[in-house]
Design an enzyme around this catalytic site. Structure first.
Site, PDB file in Angstrom:
ATOM      1  N   ASP A  13       1.564  71.301  57.494  1.00  0.00           N
ATOM      2  CA  ASP A  13       2.394  71.402  56.540  1.00  0.00           C
ATOM      3  C   ASP A  13       2.287  69.905  55.841  1.00  0.00           C
ATOM      4  OD1 ASP A  13       4.575  72.142  54.894  1.00  0.00           O
ATOM      5  OD2 ASP A  13       5.736  70.730  56.083  1.00  0.00           O
ATOM      6  N   ASP A  15       5.022  68.128  53.129  1.00  0.00           N
ATOM      7  CA  ASP A  15       6.150  67.223  52.966  1.00  0.00           C
ATOM      8  C   ASP A  15       6.741  67.467  54.443  1.00  0.00           C
ATOM      9  OD1 ASP A  15       6.674  66.962  49.935  1.00  0.00           O
ATOM     10  OD2 ASP A  15       5.702  68.621  50.111  1.00  0.00           O
ATOM     11  N   ASP A 172       7.377  71.041  59.886  1.00  0.00           N
ATOM     12  CA  ASP A 172       8.448  70.670  60.438  1.00  0.00           C
ATOM     13  C   ASP A 172       9.871  71.561  60.021  1.00  0.00           C
ATOM     14  OD1 ASP A 172      10.121  68.836  57.768  1.00  0.00           O
ATOM     15  OD2 ASP A 172       8.225  70.162  57.600  1.00  0.00           O
TER      16      ASP A 172
END
Length: 223
Positions: A13, A15, A172
């Site tokens: 991922d 960000d 996240d």
């Protein structure tokens, strides 16, 4: 600890996993507040929702939800505000550059799968040297679906010329773990990312978790 011995590629991922963009996202939201004569909110209010994009930032800044009549216009204003400052404070998390170097040294491929639109992903990844070695960058509008649908991850694997079972996906957010599992990949949760205080990690369908980027190496087995 789960160990993956047939890994040929690591997908990330963006960000909250590779880069810390929360300061610029918060600045964009506070700039909108300033236009309206409102005081800026502390960064700590914004960070836990940074991974949710405009929905999360506008929710904190104005208590606005996607079903509000003004949300579409406010979202576009936020996008414009973010575009004007998105490379001022954003940087790779500590340890990410070293992790990527090690991955490359091991002969592994790597890439990015994000829900962030190409409108933002392209200039960001072009401006940060880290991404010059990425084998593929899949944005939220690259395929007809975005995470938690597995389509973007499957597209990334196809572009890298590997099977999904030869990939690990690191993110996240719970949707990252759902997408990774649905794609048939190893799914590793980045606990240093934008997790809210109320996050129930036990509900995430991950194979494991890391508290810092370098800990990912523990999951790469004998690669």
């Amino acid at each position: 600890m789960v160990s993956f011995n047939n890994v040929r590629a690591v997908l990330f991922d963006l960000d909250g996993t590779l880069i810390d963009s929360a300061p610029d996202l918060a600045a964009a939201a506070n700039a909108m507040r300033a236009v309206r004569g409102l005081e800026p909110l502390p960064f700590e209010r914004y960070r836990p929702v940074a991974g949710a994009g405009a929905r999360g930032l506008l929710g904190v800044a104005f208590g606005l939800t996607p079903d509000h009549d003004h949300f579409p216009a406010m979202r576009e204003e936020f996008f414009a505000s973010y575009e004007s400052c998105m490379m001022e404070r954003t940087h790779a998390f500590d340890g990410v550059a070293e992790l990527i170097d090690t991955i490359a040294t091991k002969g592994l491929l790597w890439g990015v799968v994000t829900n962030k639109a190409t409108r933002f992903t392209a200039p960001l990844t072009s401006a940060i040297d880290l991404f010059r070695g990425a084998g593929t960058i899949i944005s939220g509008d690259t395929t007809p679906h975005c995470k938690p649908h597995p389509a973007p991850l499957l597209e990334a694997a196809a572009r890298l010329g590997v099977t999904p079972s030869q990939c690990i996906y690191v993110g996240d957010d719970e949707r990252d773990m759902v997408a990774g599992r649905a794609a048939g990949m190893g799914a590793i949760a980045a606990l240093y990312g934008y997790l809210g205080a109320d996050t129930d990690l036990s509900a995430w369908p991950s194979h494991g978790a890391i508290k810092s980027p370098g800990e990912l190496l523990n999951f790469l087995g004998t690669v």
